[in-house]
Motif scaffolding. Structure first.
Motif, PDB file in Angstrom:
ATOM      1  N   MET A 107       2.126 -19.492   2.558  1.00 55.11           N
ATOM      2  CA  MET A 107       2.140 -18.085   2.930  1.00 55.11           C
ATOM      3  C   MET A 107       1.066 -17.313   2.172  1.00 55.11           C
ATOM      4  O   MET A 107       0.882 -17.488   0.967  1.00 55.11           O
ATOM      5  CB  MET A 107       3.531 -17.491   2.640  1.00 55.11           C
ATOM      6  N   VAL A 108       0.384 -16.444   2.892  1.00 55.73           N
ATOM      7  CA  VAL A 108      -0.620 -15.549   2.321  1.00 55.73           C
ATOM      8  C   VAL A 108       0.022 -14.180   2.101  1.00 55.73           C
ATOM      9  O   VAL A 108       0.706 -13.661   2.990  1.00 55.73           O
ATOM     10  CB  VAL A 108      -1.825 -15.411   3.272  1.00 55.73           C
ATOM     11  N   PHE A 109      -0.209 -13.597   0.925  1.00 57.37           N
ATOM     12  CA  PHE A 109       0.325 -12.266   0.621  1.00 57.37           C
ATOM     13  C   PHE A 109      -0.810 -11.259   0.533  1.00 57.37           C
ATOM     14  O   PHE A 109      -1.804 -11.483  -0.160  1.00 57.37           O
ATOM     15  CB  PHE A 109       1.098 -12.278  -0.701  1.00 57.37           C
ATOM     16  N   VAL A 110      -0.637 -10.150   1.250  1.00 57.57           N
ATOM     17  CA  VAL A 110      -1.593  -9.051   1.215  1.00 57.57           C
ATOM     18  C   VAL A 110      -0.929  -7.898   0.467  1.00 57.57           C
ATOM     19  O   VAL A 110       0.162  -7.459   0.833  1.00 57.57           O
ATOM     20  CB  VAL A 110      -1.986  -8.607   2.636  1.00 57.57           C
ATOM     21  N   PHE A 111      -1.592  -7.433  -0.588  1.00 61.88           N
ATOM     22  CA  PHE A 111      -1.062  -6.361  -1.426  1.00 61.88           C
ATOM     23  C   PHE A 111      -1.952  -5.120  -1.308  1.00 61.88           C
ATOM     24  O   PHE A 111      -2.857  -4.927  -2.125  1.00 61.88           O
ATOM     25  CB  PHE A 111      -0.997  -6.796  -2.892  1.00 61.88           C
ATOM     26  N   PRO A 112      -1.753  -4.259  -0.293  1.00 56.93           N
ATOM     27  CA  PRO A 112      -2.525  -3.013  -0.213  1.00 56.93           C
ATOM     28  C   PRO A 112      -2.207  -2.153  -1.434  1.00 56.93           C
ATOM     29  O   PRO A 112      -1.142  -2.271  -2.045  1.00 56.93           O
ATOM     30  CB  PRO A 112      -2.015  -2.358   1.073  1.00 56.93           C
ATOM     31  N   GLN A 113      -3.121  -1.235  -1.760  1.00 59.82           N
ATOM     32  CA  GLN A 113      -2.940  -0.421  -2.962  1.00 59.82           C
ATOM     33  C   GLN A 113      -3.169   1.065  -2.681  1.00 59.82           C
ATOM     34  O   GLN A 113      -4.227   1.448  -2.190  1.00 59.82           O
ATOM     35  CB  GLN A 113      -3.912  -0.879  -4.063  1.00 59.82           C
ATOM     36  N   ALA A 114      -2.150   1.861  -2.994  1.00 61.03           N
ATOM     37  CA  ALA A 114      -2.288   3.319  -2.941  1.00 61.03           C
ATOM     38  C   ALA A 114      -2.916   3.810  -4.241  1.00 61.03           C
ATOM     39  O   ALA A 114      -2.992   3.076  -5.229  1.00 61.03           O
ATOM     40  CB  ALA A 114      -0.925   3.973  -2.723  1.00 61.03           C
ATOM     41  N   SER A 115      -3.345   5.069  -4.237  1.00 56.26           N
ATOM     42  CA  SER A 115      -3.964   5.654  -5.437  1.00 56.26           C
ATOM     43  C   SER A 115      -3.319   7.000  -5.744  1.00 56.26           C
ATOM     44  O   SER A 115      -2.445   7.478  -5.019  1.00 56.26           O
ATOM     45  CB  SER A 115      -5.470   5.845  -5.223  1.00 56.26           C
ATOM     46  N   SER A 116      -3.797   7.611  -6.818  1.00 62.70           N
ATOM     47  CA  SER A 116      -3.253   8.904  -7.256  1.00 62.70           C
ATOM     48  C   SER A 116      -3.992  10.084  -6.656  1.00 62.70           C
ATOM     49  O   SER A 116      -3.765  11.227  -7.064  1.00 62.70           O
ATOM     50  CB  SER A 116      -3.315   8.994  -8.784  1.00 62.70           C
ATOM     51  N   THR A 117      -4.872   9.871  -5.681  1.00 59.15           N
ATOM     52  CA  THR A 117      -5.681  10.973  -5.159  1.00 59.15           C
ATOM     53  C   THR A 117      -4.899  11.919  -4.256  1.00 59.15           C
ATOM     54  O   THR A 117      -5.260  13.087  -4.123  1.00 59.15           O
ATOM     55  CB  THR A 117      -6.907  10.444  -4.397  1.00 59.15           C
ATOM     56  N   LEU A 118      -3.838  11.430  -3.618  1.00 55.89           N
ATOM     57  CA  LEU A 118      -2.973  12.308  -2.818  1.00 55.89           C
ATOM     58  C   LEU A 118      -1.680  12.624  -3.547  1.00 55.89           C
ATOM     59  O   LEU A 118      -1.128  13.715  -3.415  1.00 55.89           O
ATOM     60  CB  LEU A 118      -2.632  11.657  -1.468  1.00 55.89           C
TER      61      LEU A 118
END
Length: 354
Positions: free
Chosen positions: A293-304
């Protein structure tokens, strides 16, 4: 007219090819994001794991009393859920999310800690009720499409069984984990409860190894800027500079296509705050090796959001909970590009994809 909205948006933001089949999970604001992702891309998503999240459309009723989190005693979900159902129907009619029929018989894993006061149990029960009719199962009978995991004496966070916590006692300076019961944390050590394993086994319908394998492949760093919609930036989308992908070496080839799972972090639990080590301690990647299995970890930021939360309230725009929302669009575009990302990582033996 509704379908015209979607067609116009497709031209404006540059919608690409089809999103590949995958599953999704998230915790806290990441669970809210996973709910939105599950709905928006339901034709491609095989199932979702929701850990301390709120129903789709909950931003419509959130208010200052935190109905979608601590949920005061007078929160009346019997009145709220029909309003949220209208939202779902409107979004689907306008072509902003995939047709709701694609949710039927999709698999759900719902976790709510017995001592979670950040997202109260009744909020997760609202998630269960909302999706019960959409997937055709309310989780009341073992072995169905919906699995309910409510018995752990945990507070707010991602649950691990201790295997990835480090040498020290939970809560000490030599452990990555906090005690199960008490203060919210990115990792809660709840002895004997391998949330990642339980969740993935349910979503994959048991099609995985019987035990975890050593995860020794390097993380692949993927810049997120190329995937934002036309006219958007990372900052006004609330996205960090990079996402991360864990792929067993055997999956970094065009000859083998592995299962794909997207995982959304919670507030202050993204790479901007914790670095990337946390991604390897969630208990997911060891099962990735066992299950190809491949895991994709998108990342949010503190800009909003100053705490780096995912946008579940519309800070990035009114379409935030659709496949045309700033964050979901970027994640969808990255998933569309995943075959190239994996192939390039395999060719170059590189941990950075450009």
């Amino acid at each position: 007219a509704g379908r015209g909205v979607a067609l116009a948006l497709s031209a404006a933001v540059g919608v690409a090819a089809a999103v590949p089949e995958h599953s999704v999970s998230g915790v806290s604001s990441g669970a809210d994001m996973a709910v939105n992702h599950f709905v928006a891309f339901s034709s491609s998503v095989t199932g979702a794991g929701i850990v301390a999240g709120a129903p789709y459309g909950c931003n419509l009723v959130e208010g200052s009393d935190d109905k979608c989190g601590s949920a005061p005693p007078d929160t009346d979900w019997t009145k709220i859920l029909p309003r949220l159902a209208e939202r779902l129907l409107e979004r689907a009619k306008d072509g902003l999310i995939d047709p709701l029929r694609h949710l039927w018989r999709k698999r759900l894993y719902l976790f709510s800690g017995a001592k979670d006061w950040v997202v109260e149990r009744n909020v997760m029960e609202a998630v269960r009720r909302q999706f019960g009719s959409l997937v055709g199962d309310d989780g009341s009978h073992p072995g169905g499409a919906v699995a309910v995991d409510y018995a752990v004496n945990a507070t707010h966070g991602w649950i691990v069984d201790g295997a990835t916590c480090g040498p020290g006692e939970p809560g000490s300076s030599t452990s990555w984990c906090a005690p199960c019961c008490c203060s919210p944390s990115s990792l809660l050590m709840c002895e004997g409860h391998d949330l990642s394993g339980f969740l993935l086994r349910h979503l994959l319908q048991g099609r995985m190894g019987v035990q975890r394998s050593v995860a020794d492949a390097p993380l692949i760093e993927v810049p997120q800027a190329p995937y934002v919609a036309q006219g958007r930036t990372l900052n006004d989308s609330g996205l960090w500079r990079a996402a991360y992908v864990y792929a067993p070496l055997k999956c970094r080839s065009r000859k083998m296509w592995c299962n794909v799972h997207v995982h959304y972090h919670g507030c202050v639990w993204g790479a901007e705050y914790t670095g990337t080590d946390l991604l390897l301690r969630l208990g997911l990647v060891e099962w990735g090796e066992a299950a190809d299995m491949v895991f994709v970890f998108p990342q949010a930021s503190s800009t909003l959001d100053s705490a780096g939360c995912w946008d579940w309230t519309g800070q990035s725009g009114d379409l935030f909970d659709t496949k045309y929302g700033a964050q979901l669009f970027a994640v969808g575009a990255m998933l569309e590009d995943l075959p190239r990302i994996l192939w390039q990582a395999g060719q170059n033996d590189s941990s950075l994809i450009v």
